[in-house]
Design an enzyme around this catalytic site. Structure first.
Site, short mmCIF file in Angstrom:
data_model
loop_
_atom_site.label_atom_id
_atom_site.label_comp_id
_atom_site.label_asym_id
_atom_site.label_seq_id
_atom_site.Cartn_x
_atom_site.Cartn_y
_atom_site.Cartn_z
N ASN A 170 -6.92 -3.04 -8.87
CA ASN A 170 -5.95 -2.28 -8.07
C ASN A 170 -5.60 -1.01 -8.82
OD1 ASN A 170 -4.26 -2.16 -5.67
ND2 ASN A 170 -2.51 -2.42 -7.04
N ASP A 175 -7.99 -3.46 -4.35
CA ASP A 175 -9.12 -2.73 -3.76
C ASP A 175 -10.40 -3.56 -3.77
OD1 ASP A 175 -7.17 -0.56 -4.73
OD2 ASP A 175 -8.47 0.39 -3.25
#
Ligand code: MRU
Length: 371
Positions: free
Chosen positions: A254, A244
């Protein structure tokens, strides 16, 4: 990607470019329903409640949300309000702020009457760019798989473990971590995927399993804690996850639990790769553990679970914990660069380090200064 032979993207323009539609991911895999977004508020709600999710798709939806906000109020104040509303939806993924940074200066320079159309067109271009980026990630990731297969020296099944959903549902199309898997499968490689269920929202069990099945890729859903056991028994050739937010040092953030997979991979000598599009890189931050804001979501996602009641054929939510229990719901964690074997980007594969990233994105140094 195709569902029953029909090509789909995860969001697309409707009403002659005055609104967008999405696949409502909160209902998958049990119900496939689309939903129209006609306002800034509808777009913000879709992101916050995870009807759309995954860093690239959050960015793409935010881009359209900004345009929809400008249709309602094209003034500078309207632009500011739309920006603030969208930024407040989900804090961790870089792509949301990146998409807004991409579009806002360009539309702000225009007369109010032109702002909506310009923003909507730019959101569409950003979506097309996402698709091209992810397909390129797939091609570079396929190279990684081919190299590892060649080094292994036999042609038995190649086992890849993945966490959360970083497939086409998390992007506009193709996915990031799953793009190399689709490319490998389509190239005739005997690939098999271990799908972490990914508590608490079960993006693996619900979404990754659904999209792999739709494409015909062999896979097994496993509980989140099974990966270490499989690695100890030589059952994992490669771990690939999405991210992310990736900071300039190569630390990757993540879905919660990714860090534990990286630790197990390191202990067992299993290559741990992270697939990412350029817009996921946050050049302004250097220390992922210290600096990345970690979203904390509603504890109800931990204490309750949604599934299909096979008796009545209806979606139900049931409680898992004693009533009134206290729970915390940390949505992401950070895997330090030292545990990452390599980063698979649309520009190629690099070491998870500042030098590695700058080798592929020399413009990154400039972006850090501009942030
Ligand atoms: O909370 P989610 O479902 O939005 O989290 C998604 C992930 O963690 C993905 O791995 C990440 O966004 C990369 S998606 C290509």
């Amino acid at each position: 990607m195709k569902i029953d032979g029909t090509p789909w993207r995860t969001l697309w323009p409707i009403d002659d470019g005055r609104a967008v539609a999405i696949i409502d991911q909160t209902l998958l895999p049990h119900r496939f329903e689309t939903r129209e977004l006609h306002s800034l508020e509808a777009a913000a709600e879709a992101i916050a409640t995870m009807r759309v999710r995954g860093a690239p798709l959050i960015g793409a939806t935010a881009a359209y949300g900004l345009a929809l906000g400008l249709r309602e109020d094209p003034s500078d104040a309207g632009l500011r309000r739309a920006r603030e509303r969208l930024l407040a939806t989900r804090p961790t993924a870089s792509n949301l702020a990146w998409a807004l940074r991409r579009i806002i200066p360009a539309v702000q320079a225009l007369p109010e009457a032109q702002r909506f159309d310009a923003a909507f067109a730019r959101a569409g271009a950003l979506c097309d760019e996402d698709v091209a980026i992810n397909e390129a990630i797939g091609d570079h990731g396929l190279g990684v798989i081919r190299d590892l297969l060649a080094a292994r020296g036999d042609d038995g099944p190649f086992h890849i473990l993945t966490h959360c959903n970083a497939g086409w549902l998390a992007t506009v199309d193709w996915g990031t971590a799953l793009a190399p898997i689709y490319k490998a499968f389509d190239a005739g490689i005997d690939v098999h995927v271990w799908v972490d269920e990914t508590r608490p929202r079960n993006q693996g069990a619900a979404l990754t399993a659904w999209e792999l099945a739709a494409h015909g890729v062999p896979h097994d859903v496993i509980v989140d804690n099974a990966g270490g056991h499989l690695m100890q028994h030589g059952q994992v050739d490669l771990v690939i996850t999405g991210t992310d937010r990736t900071v300039r040092s190569g630390d990757v953030c993540n879905k919660i639990g990714t860090y534990l997979k990286a630790l197990a991979a390191r202990d067992n000598g299993v290559p741990f790769y992270v697939a990412l599009p350029g817009p996921t890189i946050d050049w302004a931050l250097a220390d992922g553990v210290r600096d990345i804001p970690i979203e904390e979501r509603d504890p109800r996602e931990v204490t309750h679970i949604q599934g299909l009641d096979e008796d009545g054929g209806v979606l139900r939510e049931v409680r898992l914990t004693p009533p009134g229990v206290s729970a915390r719901n940390f949505a992401f964690d950070v895997t330090p660069a030292r545990l990452v074997t390599g980063l698979i980007t649309e520009r190629g594969v690099c070491e998870a380090s500042e030098a590695g990233l700058l080798g592929l994105y020399p413009d990154g140094a400039f972006e850090a200064g501009a942030a």
